[in-house]
Design a protein around this motif. Structure first.
Motif, short mmCIF file in Angstrom:
data_model
loop_
_atom_site.label_atom_id
_atom_site.label_comp_id
_atom_site.label_asym_id
_atom_site.label_seq_id
_atom_site.Cartn_x
_atom_site.Cartn_y
_atom_site.Cartn_z
N THR A 1 109.64 87.15 34.10
CA THR A 1 109.25 88.01 34.86
C THR A 1 108.39 87.22 35.87
OG1 THR A 1 108.63 89.69 33.47
CG2 THR A 1 107.60 89.96 35.42
N THR B 1 111.41 85.44 37.95
CA THR B 1 111.81 86.31 38.79
C THR B 1 111.28 86.84 40.06
OG1 THR B 1 113.15 87.16 36.90
CG2 THR B 1 113.11 88.76 38.95
N LYS C 1 114.25 94.49 52.49
CA LYS C 1 114.47 96.07 52.10
C LYS C 1 115.66 96.50 53.16
CE LYS C 1 109.49 97.14 50.76
NZ LYS C 1 108.55 97.72 50.92
N ASN D 1 118.66 98.24 51.85
CA ASN D 1 119.04 99.61 52.14
C ASN D 1 120.42 99.79 52.73
OD1 ASN D 1 116.64 100.51 51.01
ND2 ASN D 1 115.46 100.17 52.79
N THR E 1 118.04 105.07 44.32
CA THR E 1 116.95 104.46 43.37
C THR E 1 117.70 103.28 42.66
OG1 THR E 1 115.46 106.48 43.51
CG2 THR E 1 115.29 105.00 41.82
N PHE E 2 118.94 103.91 41.94
CA PHE E 2 119.25 103.09 41.14
C PHE E 2 120.01 101.80 41.50
CE2 PHE E 2 123.04 101.51 38.46
CZ PHE E 2 122.01 101.29 37.19
N ARG F 1 119.39 100.38 44.41
CA ARG F 1 118.38 99.75 45.50
C ARG F 1 117.62 98.62 44.35
NH1 ARG F 1 115.29 103.56 47.27
NH2 ARG F 1 116.58 103.79 49.19
N ASP F 2 117.27 98.97 43.16
CA ASP F 2 116.86 98.24 41.98
C ASP F 2 117.92 97.16 41.79
OD1 ASP F 2 114.28 99.81 42.28
OD2 ASP F 2 114.82 100.75 40.46
N THR F 3 118.93 97.73 41.42
CA THR F 3 120.24 96.79 41.04
C THR F 3 120.61 95.75 41.88
OG1 THR F 3 121.07 98.61 39.62
CG2 THR F 3 122.59 96.64 40.16
N THR G 1 118.69 94.76 44.64
CA THR G 1 117.74 93.90 44.73
C THR G 1 117.58 92.72 43.67
OG1 THR G 1 116.37 95.54 45.64
CG2 THR G 1 115.10 93.55 44.78
N LEU G 2 117.85 93.00 42.49
CA LEU G 2 117.97 92.10 41.40
C LEU G 2 119.36 91.14 41.86
CD1 LEU G 2 117.14 90.72 38.76
CD2 LEU G 2 118.45 92.48 37.54
N THR H 1 122.85 93.81 29.61
CA THR H 1 122.16 94.74 30.47
C THR H 1 122.11 96.13 29.69
OG1 THR H 1 124.18 95.26 31.76
CG2 THR H 1 122.75 93.69 33.01
#
Length: 175
Positions: free
Chosen positions: A11, A14, A45, A49, A149-150, A152-154, A156-157, A173
């Motif tokens: 963590t 990352t 961001k 986005n 939401t899903f 954006r997180d994916t 970003t990673l 995963t």
């Protein structure tokens, strides 16, 4: 106890890499017009986005504002070049990346994510399981906020992994 230390170290690593990516983006001004004064975080961001919006627009074929079974079938048919009812990594990367090589690592990560059974092919079953994963309210439809939401997180990673240049093999995963 050792496992917790490994998780904390991963963590921390990352978060550190994300911080470095944000600093890098701030230095090169990636993704924002030169006249704006967006912070590196806001620039990052904005990039994520924009990619999520582009991805949504490419999958909501009927512009209904929801993803349904018919949208999945359209996506599958577009990517399955040889009509063998499986999407190979080559087929996926060709369609997803197109002529934008800067998306190669992101596309690889997304391919590994979509291959829910880790058999090196994306099938209709994989897409159905992925659909169920994103459909957090279990109404058999993925609304745009669920999708955003899903992904954006994916993404970003995956952007962080692309920046690190470490995505070269499938990452576990799923459970």
């Amino acid at each position: 106890m050792a496992f917790q230390g490994v998780v904390q170290l991963r963590t921390y690593t990352t978060v550190t890499m994300l911080g470095l990516l944000l600093v890098f983006l701030g230095i090169v001004g990636y993704g924002a017009p030169a006249t704006t004064t967006l912070s590196p975080v806001d620039k990052f961001k904005s990039i994520v986005n924009a990619e999520v919006d582009a991805l949504w627009n490419s999958v909501d074929h009927d512009s209904s504002g929801n993803l349904e079974e018919s949208d999945l079938e359209n996506i599958f048919d577009q990517y399955d070049d040889n009509n063998d009812k499986q999407i190979s990594q080559t087929e996926f990367l060709t369609h997803f990346v197109g002529h934008q090589q800067n998306l190669d690592i992101i596309a690889q990560g997304l391919y590994y994510e979509l291959d829910m059974d880790n058999d090196s092919e994306i099938t209709g079953s994989d897409l159905q399981r992925y659909f169920e994963k994103i459909d957090t309210n279990d109404d058999n439809s993925i609304e745009k906020p669920e999708f955003e939401t899903f992904f954006r997180d994916t993404l970003t990673l995956l952007f962080v992994l692309q920046y690190e240049g470490h995505l070269t093999s499938p990452m576990p995963t799923h459970t």
